[in-house]
Write a protein that holds these residues in place. Sequence first.
Motif, PDB file in Angstrom:
ATOM      1  N   UNK A 292       0.917  -1.107   0.100  1.00  0.00           N
ATOM      2  CA  UNK A 292      -0.077  -0.099   0.040  1.00  0.00           C
ATOM      3  C   UNK A 292       0.813   1.422   0.115  1.00  0.00           C
ATOM      4  N   UNK A 293       1.954   1.301   1.093  1.00  0.00           N
ATOM      5  CA  UNK A 293       2.995   2.248   0.850  1.00  0.00           C
ATOM      6  C   UNK A 293       3.635   2.886  -0.625  1.00  0.00           C
ATOM      7  N   UNK A 294       4.028   1.575  -1.101  1.00  0.00           N
ATOM      8  CA  UNK A 294       4.904   1.458  -2.495  1.00  0.00           C
ATOM      9  C   UNK A 294       3.664   2.074  -3.451  1.00  0.00           C
ATOM     10  N   UNK A 295       2.573   1.690  -3.499  1.00  0.00           N
ATOM     11  CA  UNK A 295       1.484   2.045  -4.244  1.00  0.00           C
ATOM     12  C   UNK A 295       1.015   3.529  -4.060  1.00  0.00           C
ATOM     13  N   UNK A 296       1.257   4.030  -3.010  1.00  0.00           N
ATOM     14  CA  UNK A 296       1.122   5.573  -2.788  1.00  0.00           C
ATOM     15  C   UNK A 296      -0.598   5.518  -2.027  1.00  0.00           C
ATOM     16  N   UNK A 297      -0.967   4.492  -1.697  1.00  0.00           N
ATOM     17  CA  UNK A 297      -2.574   4.352  -1.186  1.00  0.00           C
ATOM     18  C   UNK A 297      -2.642   5.298  -0.066  1.00  0.00           C
ATOM     19  N   UNK A 298      -1.282   5.465   0.787  1.00  0.00           N
ATOM     20  CA  UNK A 298      -0.909   6.198   2.120  1.00  0.00           C
ATOM     21  C   UNK A 298       0.219   6.322   2.114  1.00  0.00           C
ATOM     22  N   UNK A 299       0.724   7.359   2.775  1.00  0.00           N
ATOM     23  CA  UNK A 299       1.931   7.769   2.989  1.00  0.00           C
ATOM     24  C   UNK A 299       2.529   7.667   4.261  1.00  0.00           C
ATOM     25  N   UNK A 300       3.694   7.255   4.493  1.00  0.00           N
ATOM     26  CA  UNK A 300       4.306   7.479   5.977  1.00  0.00           C
ATOM     27  C   UNK A 300       5.509   6.388   5.964  1.00  0.00           C
ATOM     28  N   UNK A 301       6.056   6.662   7.368  1.00  0.00           N
ATOM     29  CA  UNK A 301       7.461   5.812   7.310  1.00  0.00           C
ATOM     30  C   UNK A 301       7.263   4.539   7.260  1.00  0.00           C
ATOM     31  N   UNK A 302       6.220   4.231   7.982  1.00  0.00           N
ATOM     32  CA  UNK A 302       5.840   2.785   8.040  1.00  0.00           C
ATOM     33  C   UNK A 302       4.487   2.451   7.878  1.00  0.00           C
ATOM     34  N   UNK A 303       3.811   1.211   7.381  1.00  0.00           N
ATOM     35  CA  UNK A 303       2.303   1.258   7.022  1.00  0.00           C
ATOM     36  C   UNK A 303       2.066  -0.189   7.666  1.00  0.00           C
ATOM     37  N   UNK A 304       0.768  -0.441   8.121  1.00  0.00           N
ATOM     38  CA  UNK A 304       0.262  -1.553   8.339  1.00  0.00           C
ATOM     39  C   UNK A 304      -1.114  -1.899   7.965  1.00  0.00           C
ATOM     40  N   UNK A 305      -1.583  -2.898   7.367  1.00  0.00           N
ATOM     41  CA  UNK A 305      -2.760  -3.035   6.942  1.00  0.00           C
ATOM     42  C   UNK A 305      -3.640  -3.909   7.743  1.00  0.00           C
ATOM     43  N   UNK A 306      -4.967  -3.685   7.847  1.00  0.00           N
ATOM     44  CA  UNK A 306      -5.700  -4.651   8.628  1.00  0.00           C
ATOM     45  C   UNK A 306      -7.209  -4.791   7.742  1.00  0.00           C
ATOM     46  N   UNK A 307      -7.268  -5.911   6.952  1.00  0.00           N
ATOM     47  CA  UNK A 307      -8.171  -6.137   6.212  1.00  0.00           C
ATOM     48  C   UNK A 307      -9.310  -6.925   7.043  1.00  0.00           C
ATOM     49  N   UNK A 308     -10.600  -6.777   6.862  1.00  0.00           N
ATOM     50  CA  UNK A 308     -11.540  -7.088   7.540  1.00  0.00           C
ATOM     51  C   UNK A 308     -12.594  -7.828   6.771  1.00  0.00           C
ATOM     52  N   UNK A 309     -13.337  -8.976   7.303  1.00  0.00           N
ATOM     53  CA  UNK A 309     -14.196  -9.825   6.429  1.00  0.00           C
ATOM     54  C   UNK A 309     -15.249 -10.385   7.320  1.00  0.00           C
ATOM     55  N   UNK A 310     -16.237 -10.880   6.661  1.00  0.00           N
ATOM     56  CA  UNK A 310     -17.402 -11.587   7.782  1.00  0.00           C
ATOM     57  C   UNK A 310     -17.785 -13.018   6.984  1.00  0.00           C
ATOM     58  N   UNK A 311     -17.273 -13.989   7.499  1.00  0.00           N
ATOM     59  CA  UNK A 311     -17.642 -15.407   6.620  1.00  0.00           C
ATOM     60  C   UNK A 311     -17.782 -16.349   7.784  1.00  0.00           C
ATOM     61  N   UNK A 312     -18.590 -17.536   7.406  1.00  0.00           N
ATOM     62  CA  UNK A 312     -18.907 -18.551   8.402  1.00  0.00           C
ATOM     63  C   UNK A 312     -17.584 -19.008   9.203  1.00  0.00           C
ATOM     64  N   UNK A 313     -16.427 -18.870   8.456  1.00  0.00           N
ATOM     65  CA  UNK A 313     -15.403 -19.413   9.301  1.00  0.00           C
ATOM     66  C   UNK A 313     -14.211 -18.210   8.847  1.00  0.00           C
ATOM     67  N   UNK A 314     -13.383 -17.861   9.695  1.00  0.00           N
ATOM     68  CA  UNK A 314     -12.342 -16.623   9.602  1.00  0.00           C
ATOM     69  C   UNK A 314     -11.483 -16.947   8.647  1.00  0.00           C
TER      70      UNK A 314
END
Length: 176
Positions: A145-167
């Motif tokens: 995401x950082x390399x794509x320029x979706x967000x800028x910053x020194x360090x980046x973390x992503x947290x995907x979210x979903x809702x299925x019957x099983x994680x």
Amino acid sequence: MMQNALQMVAELMALSAKTAPKSLGQDYVEIKIVSGEDLNRLAEQMEQYGRKTGKVNFDRDAANVRQSAAVLLLALKENKPLGLNCGACGFSRCDELTSQEGPEFVGPLCAWRVIDLGIALGSAVKTASILNADNRVMYRAGVVARQMGLISGAIVVGVPIAAYSKNIYFDRPARS
């Protein structure tokens, strides 16, 4: 309906990250929610990055991102030392801390600013958990995401979210 609910969860996660306590009350955490076509582009770029670098599990995490409703991105937007001269970054004095671009992120970083990012991250995933949204903290999503320029910053973390019957973020095979 589920997509709308998960979008609201992502927004509430962002709220939790925004209002999380920060050192000296200074906010250096950048927040962005990625969904829709940007989510697919992120997954594609994660797969490409893994192939290009030979780094493992970018494809696995990309598959999870593609199955997700949204990804919350958190970044340390500026590495401004706190001014404590504590040495946690490896330097005796804050004014000696000089960061440079590394292979994926900037470093070294002020430890207290990284702790702020961690507290914001913990607050966000706590909110997702309370709202029963499956989530996973992902280094790999942050890198790309950082390399794509979706967000800028020194360090980046992503947290995907979903809702299925099983994680979908567990029972994932680790590749070597």
